[in-house]
Design a protein around this motif. Structure first.
Motif, mmCIF file in Angstrom:
data_model
loop_
_atom_site.group_PDB
_atom_site.id
_atom_site.type_symbol
_atom_site.label_atom_id
_atom_site.label_comp_id
_atom_site.label_asym_id
_atom_site.label_seq_id
_atom_site.Cartn_x
_atom_site.Cartn_y
_atom_site.Cartn_z
ATOM 1 N N VAL A 152 0.800 -1.160 0.047
ATOM 2 C CA VAL A 152 -0.261 -0.001 0.084
ATOM 3 C C VAL A 152 0.824 1.324 -0.078
ATOM 4 C CG1 VAL A 152 -1.513 1.193 1.414
ATOM 5 C CG2 VAL A 152 -1.726 -1.134 1.182
ATOM 6 N N SER A 153 0.524 2.116 -0.705
ATOM 7 C CA SER A 153 1.353 3.338 -0.889
ATOM 8 C C SER A 153 0.255 4.528 -0.652
ATOM 9 C CB SER A 153 2.169 3.585 -2.147
ATOM 10 O OG SER A 153 3.093 2.787 -2.554
ATOM 11 N N LEU A 154 0.658 5.366 0.330
ATOM 12 C CA LEU A 154 -0.203 6.573 0.616
ATOM 13 C C LEU A 154 0.636 7.817 1.192
ATOM 14 C CD1 LEU A 154 -2.974 4.853 2.911
ATOM 15 C CD2 LEU A 154 -3.334 5.710 0.625
ATOM 16 N N ASP A 155 -0.119 9.078 1.124
ATOM 17 C CA ASP A 155 0.666 10.245 1.510
ATOM 18 C C ASP A 155 -0.310 11.013 2.239
ATOM 19 O OD1 ASP A 155 -0.516 11.680 -0.487
ATOM 20 O OD2 ASP A 155 1.062 10.910 -1.915
ATOM 21 N N LEU A 156 0.130 11.842 3.008
ATOM 22 C CA LEU A 156 -0.604 12.632 3.740
ATOM 23 C C LEU A 156 -0.123 14.054 3.930
ATOM 24 C CD1 LEU A 156 -3.295 12.695 5.872
ATOM 25 C CD2 LEU A 156 -1.619 12.242 7.920
ATOM 26 N N ALA A 157 -0.860 15.154 3.719
ATOM 27 C CA ALA A 157 -0.382 16.535 3.721
ATOM 28 C C ALA A 157 -0.608 17.324 5.188
ATOM 29 C CB ALA A 157 -0.728 17.351 2.691
ATOM 30 N N ALA A 158 -0.204 18.242 5.422
ATOM 31 C CA ALA A 158 -0.261 18.954 6.701
ATOM 32 C C ALA A 158 -1.760 19.561 6.865
ATOM 33 C CB ALA A 158 0.692 20.206 6.993
ATOM 34 N N GLY A 159 -2.461 19.287 7.727
ATOM 35 C CA GLY A 159 -3.681 19.950 7.950
ATOM 36 C C GLY A 159 -4.978 19.031 7.102
ATOM 37 N N GLU A 160 -4.289 17.967 6.749
ATOM 38 C CA GLU A 160 -5.261 17.076 6.034
ATOM 39 C C GLU A 160 -5.941 15.970 6.590
ATOM 40 O OE1 GLU A 160 -5.137 15.289 1.420
ATOM 41 O OE2 GLU A 160 -3.431 14.576 2.726
ATOM 42 N N THR A 161 -7.237 15.427 6.370
ATOM 43 C CA THR A 161 -7.729 14.212 6.777
ATOM 44 C C THR A 161 -7.834 13.214 5.755
ATOM 45 O OG1 THR A 161 -8.876 15.465 8.466
ATOM 46 C CG2 THR A 161 -9.591 13.148 7.904
ATOM 47 N N LEU A 162 -7.215 12.230 5.961
ATOM 48 C CA LEU A 162 -7.303 10.770 5.015
ATOM 49 C C LEU A 162 -8.178 9.694 5.719
ATOM 50 C CD1 LEU A 162 -6.354 9.354 2.548
ATOM 51 C CD2 LEU A 162 -4.400 8.485 3.891
ATOM 52 N N GLY A 163 -9.414 9.732 5.210
ATOM 53 C CA GLY A 163 -10.299 8.625 5.566
ATOM 54 C C GLY A 163 -9.810 7.078 5.006
ATOM 55 N N LEU A 164 -9.707 6.174 5.873
ATOM 56 C CA LEU A 164 -9.725 4.742 5.715
ATOM 57 C C LEU A 164 -10.892 4.006 5.692
ATOM 58 C CD1 LEU A 164 -6.005 3.804 7.259
ATOM 59 C CD2 LEU A 164 -6.756 4.478 4.803
#
Length: 727
Positions: free
Chosen positions: A425-437
Motif C-alpha cells: 500500500v502506498s499513501l501520503d498525507l499533507a499537513a492539515g489534511e484528513t485521510l479517511g480509511l
C-alpha cells in the motif's frame, strides 16, 4: 439469556444474571397467577405483541431508589416493527430488560403493566416466566461475541435454543441445519462444527439471530444488533431481519441510536429522553416533521450528505441528561432546550396528540407545533481571516507532504500459514489534511495504522517517511520528536485510560511524557489543553469510570494532543457514541485541526462520518488499496465496484435510496489465500471476464488525484453507475 445492558445509568450493575437468580427473585416477588392458555392461543393472537402501560422502573443506588423510567406507555402490534431511540442513559435497554423481567438485582418495577401477547408478564410465576421466555419472546444483543459461549460449538449453542423450547437433544441437533439456512448461512454443517471466535462478526450475529428464532417468537427484541458492524455486514443483517419478519409475521422492538437504521426498518418509532417517552408516531412522520425539540436535535446531529467540516459545524445538543432520580419540575428537557421558557420550567407538558399523514403523532412539548423551527446552534463556519471567496474555511494546509508510506506491507504467521494483512500500500498525507480509511473488517485498516505508528514493524522493503526522513519501523527506536509527532485515539477510550487515576493526573502524565513540561509550565499547558477539548473543570478530579463515553473520549483526545502531534490516527473514535456525542466529538476534531494544523488518519465504518470529516478517502480490501482520491470524487463517483457497494450499503433517512443497495455475495476472502488477479473478483457484481481472475488491475487516473484500481475503464464505470442510480 446472555449479553449485557448498554444504556444503564452510572452506578447500576450491568452484565448477565443467571436464569435461576432471576426466576427465584421473581417467584418471591409475585403471587401465583390464575391458570391461562398456552402462549400462542387465540387470546394472545388477538392482543398486541407487546403492550406497556404506565411503566415506572427504579434502581436502588447508594441506598436510594432512583427512577430511570417514568410512566412509559407504548405498544407493538402483531407483525409490526417499532423503533426505540434516544441517548445512552435514556432507558432504552431498561425497557427491554423490564419486558423480559430481567432487571438487575437493584432494579424493580414500581408501577405499570407489561403484557406480551395479552399475558401480564409480572403475574407469571417462575415456571410460566420460563415458558414465556422459551416460546413467546426472544432477544438479540448488541455484541454477539458476548452473547455466545466461546467454549461451545455453534451446533451445541443453537441446539440448546431448541431444547429450551422442549425439544430433545437429538431432535434439536437435527433441526439446527435448517435453522442456520433460514438465516442465510451457507454450508451450515461446516459452521456447526465451528467455535464463535472462528466466525466473522456478521456470521456471529446470524447465529445469535438463529438462536432467537428457534422458538418462532411472536416478539423479537433487538438491542443495538448492528452497532460495530461494517456497512455491508450491517446491511446483510438488516435485510435478514426484514425478510424473516415478513416470513414469520413476528413483531420487532428495535432499539438503536442509529436513526437511519430505525428509519429503514421500523413503521413506528418512540423517542425516549431521561426515562420518558417524549415523542411517538409513524417513523416517516416523526423523522420528516418531528414535534419535540429533542427529536429535532437528534436528527440535526447527523452528518448529512453534502455537509463538510470546512463549511458546516454539526448541530449539537447542549448539556447532559439529568441524573437518574433528579428530574426537575416542568419539562424534563427544559435545561437543554433552545425553545424553553418559564412555562416549560414550571409546567410538565402533557402528551399532545395530532393527526399526522401516517397516523397519530404524540409529543410532550408545549410548543410542539413549532419544534421544527428550533433555533440552530452556530453551524456555519466563519473566520474572516481564513475565508475563501466561496465561503469555505481555508485551513492551515500546505502542498508539502508530512507523511509518506511507499509499498508498505505486513505479513503475519497464523496457524502455520503466512497472512499478508497489508499488501504493498502506498499513501501520503499533507499537513492539515484528513485521510479517511474505509473497508470491511479484515481489510487491513487498523494494521496499516499500527504500521504508521510503529506499533507493528512492516515487512522489508516498506518505506515510511516523516518530512522526507525515514521513520524507524518500531516506535521504541524512534526519537522523542518522532514519537510525539504521531499519536492515536482509540475506539474505546477505556482501553487507553487508567481507571485508577483522576482525569487531571491522566492528562498531566501525558504532558510530562510527551510535552516534557513540569511545574507552572505544565499547569498552564494543562489548562489550555483542557479548554481546547472542551472538558468542564468539574470533571478534573473524577475517575474515568465516573464519566460518560463522550467525556472519556475527550480525555483520550487531550492525551493524544499533549505533545502537539502533527499526525493523529483516529481508529473508530465515534462508532460507539450516540449521535449527539458523536457530533460534539467530530466538531472538536475539526476545531483542533483548524487551530493547530494537525493531520488525521481517520478510520471508520460509518461512511457518513468519513465523508463529513475527510479531505481524501482510501479504500482497502483484503489488505490492498483499491481506490484513493478526494472525498467528493470518491463518494460521487465514478468509483471502484467495491466502493460502490460500500456506499450503497449505508442506511439513510432518505426513503428514496431504499432498494438500491448492491448486495455482495459471500464473505471477503482470507488474506492467507487471496484470489488471483483482482482480489475483489470473487464478489464483484461488475466482473467482466477472465481478465479479472488472471490479471491484477493497474491504477487508472479518474482526474484530480482520484485513482481507481479496476480493469473497467473509468468512463464505463461512470456510465454503469449512473444507470444504477437512475433505477
Amino acid at each position: 439469556m446472555n449479553g449485557s445492558t448498554s444504556d444503564e445509568p452510572n452506578g447500576v450493575p450491568t452484565g448477565t444474571r443467571s436464569r435461576a437468580q432471576n426466576d427465584a427473585d421473581t417467584a418471591r416477588s409475585t403471587p401465583p397467577p390464575a391458570p391461562f392458555p398456552t402462549f400462542g392461543a387465540a387470546k394472545s393472537e388477538r392482543a398486541d405483541a407487546l403492550a406497556i402501560v404506565g411503566l415506572t422502573v427504579t434502581y436502588r443506588i447508594r441506598g436510594r431508589d432512583r427512577e430511570v423510567l417514568h410512566d412509559v406507555s407504548l405498544r407493538v402490534r402483531r407483525g409490526e416493527a417499532y423503533g426505540l431511540v434516544g441517548e445512552s442513559g435514556c432507558g432504552k435497554s431498561t425497557v427491554a430488560m423490564a419486558t423480559l423481567r430481567y432487571l438487575p438485582r437493584n432494579g424493580k418495577v414500581k408501577a405499570g403493566r407489561i403484557a406480551i401477547g395479552g399475558e401480564d408478564v409480572h403475574a407469571l410465576d417462575a415456571d410460566r416466566l420460563r415458558v414465556m421466555r422459551a416460546n413467546a419472546i426472544s432477544m438479540v444483543y448488541q455484541d454477539p461475541a458476548r452473547a455466545l459461549n466461546p467454549s461451545l460449538t455453534v451446533a451445541r449453542q443453537v441446539a440448546e435454543a431448541f431444547e429450551a423450547a422442549g425439544a430433545s437433544r437429538a431432535d434439536a441437533l437435527a433441526r439446527t441445519p435448517d435453522l442456520l439456512r433460514r438465516v442465510r448461512i451457507a454450508e451450515p454443517e461446516r459452521v456447526m462444527d465451528s467455535f464463535p471466535h472462528q466466525l466473522s462478526g456478521g456470521m456471529q450475529q446470524r447465529i445469535v439471530i438463529a438462536m432467537a428464532l428457534a422458538s418462532n417468537p411472536a416478539l423479537l427484541i433487538l438491542d443495538e444488533p448492528t452497532t460495530g458492524l461494517d456497512a455491508t455486514v450491517e446491511a446483510e443483517v438488516l435485510d435478514l431481519i426484514a425478510q424473516l419478519r415478513a416470513e414469520l409475521g413476528m413483531a420487532v422492538l428495535f432499539i438503536s441510536h442509529n436513526l437511519a437504521v430505525i428509519g429503514q426498518m421500523c413503521e413506528r418509532v418512540g423517542v425516549l429522553y431521561a426515562g420518558r417517552l417524549v415523542e411517538e408516531g409513524a417513523t416517516r412522520d416523526v423523522f420528516t416533521r418531528p414535534r419535540h425539540p429533542y427529536t429535532v436535535g437528534l436528527l440535526r446531529c447527523l452528518p448529512a450528505p453534502g455537509r463538510s467540516k470546512d463549511r458546516d459545524r454539526l448541530d449539537t445538543i447542549a448539556g447532559q441528561l439529568p441524573s437518574p432520580g433528579d428530574a426537575p419540575p416542568g419539562c424534563i428537557y427544559a435545561d437543554r432546550c433552545r425553545l424553553a421558557d418559564e412555562r416549560c420550567r414550571r409546567e410538565t407538558p402533557p402528551p399532545y396528540r395530532v393527526n399526522a399523514p401516517h397516523g397519530e403523532q404524540m409529543a410532550r412539548c408545549h410548543y410542539h407545533e413549532r419544534a421544527i423551527e428550533l433555533p440552530r446552534a452556530a453551524t456555519r463556519i466563519s473566520h474572516a481571516s481564513h475565508a475563501s471567496d466561496n465561503g469555505t474555511l481555508e485551513r492551515p494546509r500546505s502542498d508539502a507532504l508530512i507523511l509518506r508510506a511507499e509499498r508498505i506491507s505486513k505479513t503475519f504467521r497464523a496457524g502455520g500459514a503466512m497472512v499478508r494483512a497489508v499488501d504493498s500500500v502506498s499513501l501520503d498525507l499533507a499537513a492539515g489534511e484528513t485521510l479517511g480509511l474505509v473497508g470491511e473488517s479484515g481489510s487491513g485498516k487498523t494494521t496499516l495504522a499500527k504500521l504508521l505508528l510503529g506499533l507493528t514493524p512492516p515487512d522489508e522493503g516498506s518505506v515510511i517517511e516523516l518530512d522526507g526522513t525515514p521513520l524507524p519501523p518500531r516506535v521504541t527506536a524512534r526519537n522523542d520528536d518522532q514519537v510525539k509527532s504521531l499519536q492515536i485515539v482509540f475506539q474505546n477510550p477505556d482501553s487507553a485510560l487508567n481507571r485508577a487515576h483522576p482525569v487531571k493526573q491522566l492528562i498531566g502524565r501525558a504532558l510530562s511524557r510527551l510535552g516534557s513540561l513540569h511545574g507552572p509550565a505544565r499547569e498552564a499547558r494543562l489548562n489550555a489543553l483542557i479548554e481546547a477539548v472542551r472538558l468542564p473543570d468539574r470533571y478534573l478530579d473524577a475517575r474515568t469510570r465516573q464519566l460518560s463515553g463522550g467525556l472519556k473520549q475527550r480525555v483520550a483526545i487531550a492525551q493524544a494532543f499533549a505533545g502537539n502531534p502533527r499526525i493523529v490516527v483516529c481508529d473508530e473514535p465515534t462508532s460507539a457514541l450516540d449521535v449527539s456525542v458523536q457530533a460534539a466529538i467530530l466538531n472538536l476534531l475539526a476545531d483542533l485541526q483548524r487551530e493547530r494544523g494537525v493531520s488525521y488518519v481517520f478510520i471508520s465504518h460509518d461512511l457518513h462520518v468519513v465523508r463529513y470529516l475527510s479531505d481524501r478517502i482510501a479504500v482497502l480490501y483484503v489488505g490492498r488499496l483499491l481506490e484513493v482520491g478526494p472525498a467528493a470524487a470518491v463518494f460521487d463517483g465514478p468509483h471502484h465496484p467495491y466502493t460502490e457497494a460500500l456506499i450503497s450499503s449505508v442506511p439513510t433517512l432518505d426513503d428514496g435510496t431504499k432498494g438500491k443497495r448492491i448486495r455482495l455475495s459471500g464473505d471477503p476472502p482470507s488474506a492467507a489465500s487471496p484470489p488471483s488477479g483482482c482480489v475483489f473478483h470473487t464478489r464483484c457484481p461488475r466482473k467482466i471476464g477472465a481478465i479479472c481472475e488472471q490479471e491484477d488491475p493497474p491504477f487508472t487516473d479518474a482526474g484530480d488525484g482520484h485513482r481507481i484500481r479496476c480493469h473497467i475503464p473509468v468512463a464505463e464505470l461512470r456510465a454503469l453507475q449512473n444507470v444504477t442510480r437512475e433505477r
